[in-house]
Enzyme design. Structure first.
Site, short mmCIF file in Angstrom:
data_model
loop_
_atom_site.label_atom_id
_atom_site.label_comp_id
_atom_site.label_asym_id
_atom_site.label_seq_id
_atom_site.Cartn_x
_atom_site.Cartn_y
_atom_site.Cartn_z
N LYS A 1 0.79 -1.23 0.00
CA LYS A 1 0.00 0.00 0.00
C LYS A 1 0.82 1.28 0.00
CE LYS A 1 -3.77 -1.63 2.92
NZ LYS A 1 -4.03 -1.39 4.34
N GLY B 1 9.37 -6.85 7.32
CA GLY B 1 9.30 -8.31 7.42
C GLY B 1 9.41 -9.03 6.08
N GLY C 1 7.61 -2.22 11.39
CA GLY C 1 6.89 -0.97 11.70
C GLY C 1 7.79 0.06 12.35
#
Ligand code: AMP
Length: 399
Positions: free
Chosen positions: A204, A355, A378
């Protein structure tokens, strides 16, 4: 106040009860005999230098982590299998506490001797952890004399164990993993060796836009791949067929492209694709430069792979975050693997985060050729967006 690191000699750990917030959020699997084992122990291994240093200094270790996202007590997300894994790495017994607060845990922590290791049960069994509840943070703090945070993967969370409890312990420090991650990643934003090439992929635009925007002021080139590339292509009026796009992000993509042009940053987008007519592992892979209405791009094509590999050669610094396609499916993994190879052989200072890119690197066996493989997906993204990570802020890190 500047941050204290555990290896800068400022704190004495001998006989001290040292609470180490580690990131043992590892994947688990059935062992085939009715038990559960750690299926990938990378995060456990990443904590070992810190744990070994503290043990060598005569500390009494209390280790705590979250695992998964349990809602209350959930035996499937217990840290017990991690105790076995850690025990074999440290080559010493690991005592396991079936909770992380309470009288039983207090007694175990109190009775610890120098060189002993106590692993607490999943912090997220208590809602106070994620709520950063003061009472819960105080209970954790009461277990120890020194607080050490080494959980880079959770440093972007303002939780009780990653941030809150630091206020209730006088002596606190950052671990070696946290130090390496912070110094390497902030180093990219401060003084990267030029040319600086960033490769950003993944699902995204919305997840990566913060990083892309921040990087515009730092990098020379940004190579974009993955599904997010189709939103960028669509924003330029290129036909994207049935590719995954975010129609509400077309303006954001346009703004980034305009910003890059103003700053003289080159943005490279795919010039060809490996497409399919359905989103399925077994779908026939179609090599094409243009996407028909019934096609979706699932990987970058051969010409793009060549273009991107050439753009990486000669870089001083390379940052890679996010796959170039649906790399989990062999027919659509070539773009991601080509980038992994180009990054690994670039000779640049290379940093890989996220990841999926790390999984792809491990899949390709090239991880050892990368200067720094980040343990935090993150956390690394938020850091590179220029945000002040709560875990670092709580230790007094000067940004
Ligand atoms: P992220 O978590 O944002 O890094 O996104 C990774 C996910 O994006 C992976 O599971 C990929 O399979 C998926 N992905 C990458 N490229 C595409 C694409 N062209 N179409 C659909 N999904 C994609």
């Amino acid at each position: 106040m500047a941050v204290t690191w555990i290896d800068d000699g400022k704190l004495n750990f001998k006989d001290q009860r040292v609470f180490v917030r580690v990131d043992f959020n590892v994947p688990l699997e059935d062992d085939g005999n009715g038990g559960v084992v750690v299926s990938d122990d990378e995060r456990v291994r990443a904590s070992l230098p810190t744990l070994q240093l503290l043990l060598d200094k005569g500390a009494r270790l209390i280790l705590a982590s979250h695992l998964g996202r349990p809602k209350g007590h959930d035996p499937k997300q217990s840290l017990l299998p991690v105790a076995g894994c850690l025990q074999s790495h440290l080559k010493r017994d690991v005592i396991f506490a079936d909770d992380c607060v309470g009288d039983g845990v207090k007694k175990l922590a109190h009775d610890l001797k120098a060189g002993q290791v106590l692993l607490l049960e999943n912090l997220r069994y208590h809602s106070g952890e994620e709520k950063n509840d003061e009472g819960f943070a105080r209970q954790l703090a009461a277990l120890c004399d020194v607080y050490v945070n080494d959980a880079f993967g959770a440093a972007h969370r303002a939780h009780a164990s990653t941030a809150g409890m630091a206020a209730f312990v006088d002596k606190k420090a950052g671990g070696l993993l946290l130090k390496k991650e912070a110094e390497t990643l902030y180093g990219l934003l401060r003084q990267p060796k030029k040319p600086f090439v960033a490769i950003i992929g993944g699902a995204k635009v919305s997840d990566k836009i913060g990083v892309v925007t921040k990087l515009l002021g730092k990098v020379d080139k940004i190579l974009i791949g993955g599904a997010m590339a189709y939103t960028f292509l669509a924003s330029k009026g290129v036909a994207t067929g049935k590719s995954r796009t975010e129609p509400d992000k077309l303006n954001v993509a346009r703004t980034v492209l305009e910003g890059a042009a103003q700053r003289g940053v080159q943005i490279l987008l795919p010039v060809d694709h490996v497409a399919a007519t359905e989103f399925a592992e077994g779908a026939a892979a179609i090599d094409t430069a243009t996407l028909a209405d019934d096609q979706m791009g699932l990987d970058v094509g051969a010409a793009t792979r060549k273009l991107y590999a050439e753009a990486i050669v000669g870089a001083g610094t390379v940052l890679w975050n996010g796959p170039m396609g649906v790399f989990e499916w062999a027919s659509f993994a070539k773009g991601t693997m080509a980038v992994a190879e180009a990054v690994a052989s670039s000779g640049a200072f290379t940093v890989v985060g996220g990841g999926d890119s790390v999984a792809a690197l491990n899949q390709s066996g090239l991880a050892a050729k990368i200067s720094h493989v980040s343990t935090g997906g993150g956390a690394s993204l938020e850091l590179l967006e220029g945000r002040k990570l709560p875990g670092l802020l709580a230790l007094g890190y000067e940004f």
